[in-house]
Design a protein around this motif. Structure first.
Motif, PDB file in Angstrom:
ATOM      1  N   UNK A 130     -36.676  32.890   0.702  1.00 39.88           N
ATOM      2  CA  UNK A 130     -35.302  32.948   1.208  1.00 39.88           C
ATOM      3  C   UNK A 130     -35.233  32.222   2.540  1.00 39.88           C
ATOM      4  N   UNK A 131     -34.396  31.212   2.604  1.00 44.24           N
ATOM      5  CA  UNK A 131     -34.319  30.388   3.804  1.00 44.24           C
ATOM      6  C   UNK A 131     -33.164  30.882   4.681  1.00 44.24           C
ATOM      7  N   UNK A 132     -33.533  31.518   5.807  1.00 48.64           N
ATOM      8  CA  UNK A 132     -32.516  32.003   6.754  1.00 48.64           C
ATOM      9  C   UNK A 132     -31.901  30.805   7.487  1.00 48.64           C
ATOM     10  N   UNK A 133     -30.817  31.069   8.190  1.00 53.46           N
ATOM     11  CA  UNK A 133     -30.159  30.010   8.972  1.00 53.46           C
ATOM     12  C   UNK A 133     -31.148  29.423   9.986  1.00 53.46           C
ATOM     13  N   UNK A 134     -31.940  30.289  10.627  1.00 57.00           N
ATOM     14  CA  UNK A 134     -32.913  29.816  11.635  1.00 57.00           C
ATOM     15  C   UNK A 134     -34.036  29.002  11.014  1.00 57.00           C
ATOM     16  N   UNK A 135     -34.620  29.554   9.961  1.00 61.29           N
ATOM     17  CA  UNK A 135     -35.716  28.840   9.295  1.00 61.29           C
ATOM     18  C   UNK A 135     -35.222  27.486   8.796  1.00 61.29           C
ATOM     19  N   UNK A 136     -34.020  27.464   8.253  1.00 61.26           N
ATOM     20  CA  UNK A 136     -33.497  26.200   7.708  1.00 61.26           C
ATOM     21  C   UNK A 136     -33.395  25.140   8.804  1.00 61.26           C
ATOM     22  N   UNK A 137     -33.052  25.580  10.008  1.00 64.01           N
ATOM     23  CA  UNK A 137     -33.011  24.646  11.146  1.00 64.01           C
ATOM     24  C   UNK A 137     -34.362  23.968  11.347  1.00 64.01           C
ATOM     25  N   UNK A 138     -35.429  24.734  11.171  1.00 61.47           N
ATOM     26  CA  UNK A 138     -36.782  24.156  11.316  1.00 61.47           C
ATOM     27  C   UNK A 138     -37.092  23.235  10.140  1.00 61.47           C
ATOM     28  N   UNK A 139     -36.653  23.620   8.959  1.00 62.08           N
ATOM     29  CA  UNK A 139     -36.952  22.823   7.763  1.00 62.08           C
ATOM     30  C   UNK A 139     -36.202  21.490   7.758  1.00 62.08           C
ATOM     31  N   UNK A 140     -35.121  21.429   8.532  1.00 66.26           N
ATOM     32  CA  UNK A 140     -34.356  20.177   8.606  1.00 66.26           C
ATOM     33  C   UNK A 140     -35.138  19.064   9.304  1.00 66.26           C
ATOM     34  N   UNK A 141     -36.301  19.410   9.857  1.00 63.23           N
ATOM     35  CA  UNK A 141     -37.176  18.376  10.429  1.00 63.23           C
ATOM     36  C   UNK A 141     -37.507  17.331   9.369  1.00 63.23           C
ATOM     37  N   UNK A 142     -37.478  17.752   8.101  1.00 62.60           N
ATOM     38  CA  UNK A 142     -37.798  16.840   6.998  1.00 62.60           C
ATOM     39  C   UNK A 142     -36.540  16.591   6.175  1.00 62.60           C
ATOM     40  N   UNK A 143     -36.218  15.340   5.922  1.00 62.25           N
ATOM     41  CA  UNK A 143     -35.031  15.026   5.112  1.00 62.25           C
ATOM     42  C   UNK A 143     -35.424  14.985   3.630  1.00 62.25           C
ATOM     43  N   UNK A 144     -34.424  15.232   2.779  1.00 64.35           N
ATOM     44  CA  UNK A 144     -34.666  15.226   1.333  1.00 64.35           C
ATOM     45  C   UNK A 144     -35.047  16.620   0.857  1.00 64.35           C
ATOM     46  N   UNK A 145     -34.365  17.098  -0.162  1.00 61.13           N
ATOM     47  CA  UNK A 145     -34.572  18.466  -0.633  1.00 61.13           C
ATOM     48  C   UNK A 145     -35.959  18.707  -1.215  1.00 61.13           C
ATOM     49  N   UNK A 146     -36.472  17.769  -2.008  1.00 60.02           N
ATOM     50  CA  UNK A 146     -37.801  17.949  -2.611  1.00 60.02           C
ATOM     51  C   UNK A 146     -38.864  17.932  -1.508  1.00 60.02           C
ATOM     52  N   UNK A 147     -38.698  16.979  -0.593  1.00 67.38           N
ATOM     53  CA  UNK A 147     -39.630  16.845   0.520  1.00 67.38           C
ATOM     54  C   UNK A 147     -39.597  18.108   1.395  1.00 67.38           C
ATOM     55  N   UNK A 148     -38.381  18.666   1.546  1.00 70.02           N
ATOM     56  CA  UNK A 148     -38.200  19.868   2.385  1.00 70.02           C
ATOM     57  C   UNK A 148     -38.903  21.071   1.764  1.00 70.02           C
ATOM     58  N   UNK A 149     -38.861  21.203   0.444  1.00 74.67           N
ATOM     59  CA  UNK A 149     -39.546  22.331  -0.209  1.00 74.67           C
ATOM     60  C   UNK A 149     -41.062  22.218  -0.040  1.00 74.67           C
ATOM     61  N   UNK A 150     -41.568  20.998  -0.135  1.00 74.83           N
ATOM     62  CA  UNK A 150     -43.015  20.809   0.047  1.00 74.83           C
ATOM     63  C   UNK A 150     -43.411  21.137   1.487  1.00 74.83           C
ATOM     64  N   UNK A 151     -42.590  20.710   2.404  1.00 72.28           N
ATOM     65  CA  UNK A 151     -42.839  20.982   3.829  1.00 72.28           C
ATOM     66  C   UNK A 151     -42.849  22.493   4.063  1.00 72.28           C
ATOM     67  N   UNK A 152     -41.938  23.202   3.415  1.00 71.50           N
ATOM     68  CA  UNK A 152     -41.868  24.665   3.516  1.00 71.50           C
ATOM     69  C   UNK A 152     -43.180  25.292   3.030  1.00 71.50           C
ATOM     70  N   UNK A 153     -43.662  24.834   1.886  1.00 72.68           N
ATOM     71  CA  UNK A 153     -44.906  25.396   1.359  1.00 72.68           C
ATOM     72  C   UNK A 153     -46.095  25.064   2.262  1.00 72.68           C
ATOM     73  N   UNK A 154     -46.105  23.863   2.789  1.00 72.49           N
ATOM     74  CA  UNK A 154     -47.225  23.428   3.643  1.00 72.49           C
ATOM     75  C   UNK A 154     -47.260  24.168   4.973  1.00 72.49           C
ATOM     76  N   UNK A 155     -46.090  24.551   5.484  1.00 65.02           N
ATOM     77  CA  UNK A 155     -46.049  25.069   6.859  1.00 65.02           C
ATOM     78  C   UNK A 155     -45.550  26.497   7.001  1.00 65.02           C
TER      79      UNK A 155
END
Ligand code: XBP
Ligand code: MG
Length: 261
Positions: A40-65
């Motif tokens: 579940x991506x909170x508003x705050x966490x999503x702000x951090x995930x926006x470091x990476x553009x692209x939805x597929x790339x963002x999910x991988x970044x989430x898993x990696x970090x």
């Protein structure tokens, strides 16, 4: 060399509409829930995930970090691609409900530019279906045709902050950077546009307010309306000259006074 301004190139997410917090983020969470995942991506966490553009790339970044404990399926790329397909379906459904309006001044500027015969293009990392849904549900069925080129998603492998998507759009339009101005909202966006040689106007949003926009020719809180003035956050106020909103005249004035290198 400086040329007359010939085209406006627009980013989509964050620039035309505030799509991230209440659109993309919500759609990702719906896709995760539908797939039986407890992500579940909170508003705050999503702000951090926006470091990476692209939805597929963002999910991988989430898993990696942020979710390194997740047991990955053998074919992670297909797993992510399926989740992303579902996310796109949820996102376009949210747009069809009319949940995400255009930001202040966007429709006004687009209509003015169109009526004046100014050429327009789109350069975004988001999926083409998302651009189509946003335009259709805000400006109407035919509004995609206002843009000569819609450069979106995986059409170039290297997404923003790489220059590629802007370079691709300009190539298709047969234009060089000194004939165009880009409109962006984020640091990854301006890195991309500036790397492509483009002068860039920024409208910030809640996720990008603190980003580094030192390369922008103008930074605004939004494009403004005649009766709802923008705030100039960075840039030459003498060029803005008391304007309340970003209209074609101001864009042209900026282009004339700030020739590209
Ligand atoms: C936009 C994005 C996009 C969306 C998700 O960046 O980062 O990835 O968040 O879109 P920009 P998809 O505004 O700089 O182009 O899920 O369709 O990839
Ligand atoms: Mg953006």
């Amino acid at each position: 060399m400086n040329e007359t301004l010939q085209a406006l190139l627009f980013d989509v997410d964050g620039t035309l509409a505030d799509t991230e917090r209440d659109g993309h983020r919500v759609a990702f969470n719906l896709a995760f829930a539908q797939a039986g995942l407890d992500w579940n991506w909170s508003v705050d966490l999503y702000g951090k995930l926006l470091a990476v553009t692209g939805g597929k790339e963002r999910m991988k970044y989430y898993l990696d970090h942020f979710n390194t404990g997740f047991t990955r399926p053998a074919d992670l790329d297909s797993f992510i691609a399926e989740l992303h397909k579902s996310k796109t379906a949820h996102y376009t459904a949210l747009l069809a409900e009319g949940r995400i309006p255009l930001r202040p001044g966007v429709e006004r500027l687009l209509r003015e530019a169109r009526n004046a015969g100014m050429r327009m293009g789109i350069a975004t990392t988001t999926t083409p279906a998302n651009v189509q849904a946003l335009l259709t549900h805000t400006l109407g069925e035919d509004s995609q045709s206002w843009f000569e080129v819609i450069a979106a998603g995986d059409v170039v492998p290297a997404k923003k902050p790489a220059a590629d998507i802007y370079t691709w759009a300009m190539e298709k339009m047969g234009l060089t950077a000194d004939a165009c101005i880009a409109f962006e909202d984020s640091e990854n966006g301006i890195k991309s546009s500036v790397a492509a040689g483009l002068r860039t106007i920024i409208t910030v949003n809640d996720y990008t307010r603190e980003h580094d926009f030192s390369d922008a020719i103008l930074v605004l809180d939004n494009m403004g309306e005649p009766d709802q003035a923008f705030n100039v956050m960075q840039g030459d106020k003498t060029i803005v000259n008391g304007a309340a909103c970003l209209d074609l005249e101001l864009v042209q004035r900026l282009a004339n006074s700030l020739p590209s290198a």
